[in-house]
Design a protein around this motif. Structure first.
Motif, PDB file in Angstrom:
ATOM      1  N   ASN A   1      12.849  11.701  -0.922  1.00 47.88           N
ATOM      2  CA  ASN A   1      12.040  11.610  -2.140  1.00 47.88           C
ATOM      3  C   ASN A   1      10.764  12.435  -1.965  1.00 47.88           C
ATOM      4  O   ASN A   1       9.733  11.938  -1.539  1.00 47.88           O
ATOM      5  N   VAL A   2      10.849  13.709  -2.295  1.00 46.28           N
ATOM      6  CA  VAL A   2       9.718  14.623  -2.098  1.00 46.28           C
ATOM      7  C   VAL A   2       9.057  14.895  -3.443  1.00 46.28           C
ATOM      8  O   VAL A   2       9.724  15.233  -4.422  1.00 46.28           O
TER       9      VAL A   2
ATOM     10  N   LYS B   1       3.758  24.524   2.636  1.00 45.27           N
ATOM     11  CA  LYS B   1       2.971  24.220   3.830  1.00 45.27           C
ATOM     12  C   LYS B   1       2.190  22.928   3.622  1.00 45.27           C
ATOM     13  O   LYS B   1       1.039  22.941   3.189  1.00 45.27           O
ATOM     14  N   ALA B   2       2.859  21.807   3.911  1.00 48.15           N
ATOM     15  CA  ALA B   2       2.229  20.487   3.843  1.00 48.15           C
ATOM     16  C   ALA B   2       1.628  20.196   2.473  1.00 48.15           C
ATOM     17  O   ALA B   2       0.676  19.423   2.364  1.00 48.15           O
ATOM     18  N   ASN B   3       2.176  20.817   1.427  1.00 47.31           N
ATOM     19  CA  ASN B   3       1.683  20.530   0.078  1.00 47.31           C
ATOM     20  C   ASN B   3       2.754  19.877  -0.799  1.00 47.31           C
ATOM     21  O   ASN B   3       2.699  19.933  -2.014  1.00 47.31           O
ATOM     22  N   GLU B   4       3.731  19.268  -0.134  1.00 45.20           N
ATOM     23  CA  GLU B   4       4.649  18.337  -0.772  1.00 45.20           C
ATOM     24  C   GLU B   4       4.570  17.026   0.007  1.00 45.20           C
ATOM     25  O   GLU B   4       4.163  17.014   1.182  1.00 45.20           O
ATOM     26  N   PHE B   5       4.966  15.921  -0.649  1.00 46.03           N
ATOM     27  CA  PHE B   5       4.678  14.610  -0.064  1.00 46.03           C
ATOM     28  C   PHE B   5       5.823  13.638  -0.280  1.00 46.03           C
ATOM     29  O   PHE B   5       6.521  13.698  -1.301  1.00 46.03           O
TER      30      PHE B   5
ATOM     31  N   MET C   1       0.840  -1.199   0.000  1.00 45.16           N
ATOM     32  CA  MET C   1       0.000   0.000   0.000  1.00 45.16           C
ATOM     33  C   MET C   1       0.872   1.245   0.000  1.00 45.16           C
ATOM     34  O   MET C   1       1.886   1.301   0.697  1.00 45.16           O
ATOM     35  N   ILE C   2       0.485   2.229  -0.807  1.00 49.55           N
ATOM     36  CA  ILE C   2       1.178   3.511  -0.832  1.00 49.55           C
ATOM     37  C   ILE C   2       0.474   4.489   0.111  1.00 49.55           C
ATOM     38  O   ILE C   2      -0.754   4.634   0.082  1.00 49.55           O
ATOM     39  N   LEU C   3       1.239   5.156   0.959  1.00 55.36           N
ATOM     40  CA  LEU C   3       0.745   6.247   1.786  1.00 55.36           C
ATOM     41  C   LEU C   3       1.553   7.498   1.448  1.00 55.36           C
ATOM     42  O   LEU C   3       2.771   7.422   1.208  1.00 55.36           O
ATOM     43  N   LEU C   4       0.882   8.641   1.437  1.00 51.71           N
ATOM     44  CA  LEU C   4       1.538   9.913   1.106  1.00 51.71           C
ATOM     45  C   LEU C   4       1.721  10.727   2.385  1.00 51.71           C
ATOM     46  O   LEU C   4       0.740  11.171   2.993  1.00 51.71           O
ATOM     47  N   LEU C   5       2.960  10.892   2.776  1.00 47.34           N
ATOM     48  CA  LEU C   5       3.308  11.592   4.011  1.00 47.34           C
ATOM     49  C   LEU C   5       3.500  13.076   3.706  1.00 47.34           C
ATOM     50  O   LEU C   5       4.421  13.462   2.972  1.00 47.34           O
ATOM     51  N   PRO C   6       2.649  13.962   4.232  1.00 45.32           N
ATOM     52  CA  PRO C   6       2.787  15.395   3.945  1.00 45.32           C
ATOM     53  C   PRO C   6       4.020  15.981   4.642  1.00 45.32           C
ATOM     54  O   PRO C   6       4.325  15.631   5.791  1.00 45.32           O
ATOM     55  N   VAL C   7       4.716  16.860   3.947  1.00 44.31           N
ATOM     56  CA  VAL C   7       5.893  17.515   4.519  1.00 44.31           C
ATOM     57  C   VAL C   7       5.833  19.006   4.216  1.00 44.31           C
ATOM     58  O   VAL C   7       5.215  19.435   3.241  1.00 44.31           O
TER      59      VAL C   7
END
Length: 545
Positions: A123-124, A181-185, A1-7
């Motif tokens: 890896n962003v 602001k949390a719009n890269e992952f 499963m892929i999860l997208l972690l916000p950074v």
């Protein structure tokens, strides 16, 4: 499963210094040559200073190389115009070179962990990049919610991630500026069958893996998996580097000067140490407490007033008020500040609204021989300004006078001041930054000469000289990783942390349920004087409930 972690990405501008400050002897040599008004010979210097000729010759050569003095052949040594300007400005000669640098630091928005952009090949991806591989439905299904609401990064958090070369020190750090602001992952692949997580920096793995595994388990029935080809396009593959035994931080280990740190095991010893630091302060005192109440402020009032009467500035940063006494402790500080003010100038500064910090610290500067300044800190112990919280103690506490260690603690505190809402604390922030910079610089020298210490190594480095004592200052999110390391030690001695770790915060902060600690500091001591694992590690990490 892929999860997208916000950074979120923060840009940090900072300055590093190299070289060294000149010794007191070299400063006095420069002044004597300037005041003589005529060429000075070695015989004149020998008669005046009564030290070995080698020291005098080395000092003169240093001044000549710096351009502050010159040799008149057959006559002696004279001051140059540059040397006159330096002395007339009232400054001490400084043989330093300043270099400005920039870097980007990423903060993941689930637990608040940090990573430097260039440190691990993070890896962003942007949403636009990801939607070239994923469908909008897969995007929605994979996106993790922001749990850490913090939209700022303090200089204290950033300082351990700022790169600099051997022999350099951090001179100045600008306030980190949020760029995204949390719009890269960061795409992460979670395999529930093997319970593995791929795509995380190794420093994030201990804290985030279990969080992501639980999240993936909850979402496992929501939809189909992506194909292996799609996963490979999204997730960076592991580098093969395994987390180090001390993998809870990447913050650099600092060489610890001999006899510059000691543990304090009982309340009376702690109170005596804290009182001495305040009483011996030269210009500035910082007190941070997780809670404040009026009774404790009144009990410390005579000592605070005596210190203020000597012209020392005191900064108090408190995290929360005792329930039912909201505003009472701050009101007492306000009264003391007004009573000790000199006209409109108040030397006691404090926040009027809760800062949310959790550490107990006392930091002060003190004057050494020759007029140089150094710092001393007490980490942990009793919350000095909260009588009702005396049962919430963190013992053993640490008394440390190593300039490099105290500099990092002071810089962390300056960052908390800068983040405190509702007040303007620029004066306190700037003062503690300046003090930290000076202590950082002096930590690189002994009696004005380059210190014979190894270059600071990242924690966990196999290159750390075992015969050298070291200290690592952990701030905020790194302290949360520390707690995971402590739990690992209890479950598996093979994962035990070497040395002694003293924290400035108690169990109630760890068990608060907040996604990331704020205003937290711990110091990890390693080396021959702090051999471990030992009972001291357990007491210092877990004790204080």
């Amino acid at each position: 499963m892929i999860l997208l972690l916000p950074v979120s990405r923060f840009g940090v501008t900072y300055e590093v210094g190299s070289g060294r400050p000149y010794s007191r002897l070299e400063e006095l040599l420069c002044r004597m040559i300037a005041d003589a008004g005529q060429p000075v010979t070695l015989a004149h210097l020998r008669e005046a200073f009564q030290v070995h000729d080698r020291l005098l010759i080395e000092g003169v050569v240093t001044l000549v190389r710096a351009g502050w003095a010159a040799m008149n052949l057959g006559e002696g040594i004279v001051i140059t115009e540059q040397g006159k300007q330096t002395l007339n400005a009232g400054g001490r000669p400084q043989g330093t070179v300043i270099r400005r640098a920039r870097t980007s630091i990423y903060m993941e928005r689930v637990c608040g962990l940090l990573e430097r952009e260039t440190q691990s090949g993070l890896n962003v991806r942007t949403r636009r990049d990801l939607l070239q591989v994923m469908s909008p439905a897969d995007w929605d299904r994979s996106l993790l919610a922001v749990r850490n609401p913090r939209n700022s990064l303090s200089i204290g958090q950033a300082q351990g991630l700022l790169s600099h070369r051997a022999g350099e020190w951090i001179r100045w750090v600008a306030e980190p500026r949020m760029q995204t602001k949390a719009n890269e992952f960061v795409p992460v692949h979670v395999d529930l069958a093997s319970r593995t997580v791929t795509g995380l920096p190794r420093s994030w793995d201990p804290m985030l893996s279990e969080v992501l595994l639980r999240e993936a388990q909850e979402r496992s029935e929501e939809g189909a998996e992506l194909s292996p080809h799609e996963v490979s396009r999204l997730v960076s593959q592991p580098t093969g580097n395994r987390p180090s035994r001390d993998g809870f931080t990447r913050t650099a280990m600092l060489p610890l000067r001999h006899d510059s740190a000691a543990l304090v095991h009982d309340e009376d010893e702690f109170l005596g140490a804290a009182a001495r630091i305040v009483e011996e302060a030269h210009t500035s005192v910082l007190i941070t407490v997780p809670q404040i109440d009026a009774e404790a402020v009144r009990s410390w009032e005579p000592r605070l007033k005596d210190t203020l009467s000597r012209g020392v500035r005191i900064d108090v940063l408190w995290g929360a008020a005792v329930e039912g006494q909201e505003g009472d402790g701050a009101a007492e500080l306000k009264r003391i500040a007004a009573q000790t003010a000199r006209g409109s100038v108040r030397s006691l500064r404090f926040n009027t609204r809760p800062a949310g910090t959790v550490s107990s610290l006392v930091v002060a500067d003190r004057q050494q021989g020759g007029g140089t300044s150094t710092g001393t800190a007490v980490v942990g112990g009793l919350p000095l300004l909260c009588e009702s919280a005396r049962s919430t103690r963190v013992l053993p506490a640490l008394v440390v006078s190593d300039a490099g260690v105290v500099a990092q603690i002071a810089r962390a505190a300056a960052g908390w001041w800068a983040e405190t809402a509702g007040e303007e604390f620029s004066a306190a922030t700037d003062r503690w930054r300046r003090l930290a910079s000076g202590w950082d610089q002096s930590a690189r020298t002994v009696d004005g000469r380059p210190a014979a210490f190894p270059t600071p190594q990242p924690t966990g480095s196999q290159d750390r000289p075992r015969e050298t004592d070291t200290a690592t200052v952990l701030v905020d999110a790194d302290c949360a990783l520390l707690e995971i390391a402590a739990r690992t030690e209890g479950a598996d001695r093979a994962g035990a942390v070497d040395g002694v770790i003293v924290r400035a915060y108690g169990r109630e902060a760890v068990n608060s349920g907040r996604p990331a600690l704020r205003g937290a500091v711990a110091v990890h001591l390693q080396g021959p004087s702090w051999e471990g694992p030992s009972s001291l590690v357990t007491e210092a990490i877990v004790g204080g409930a």
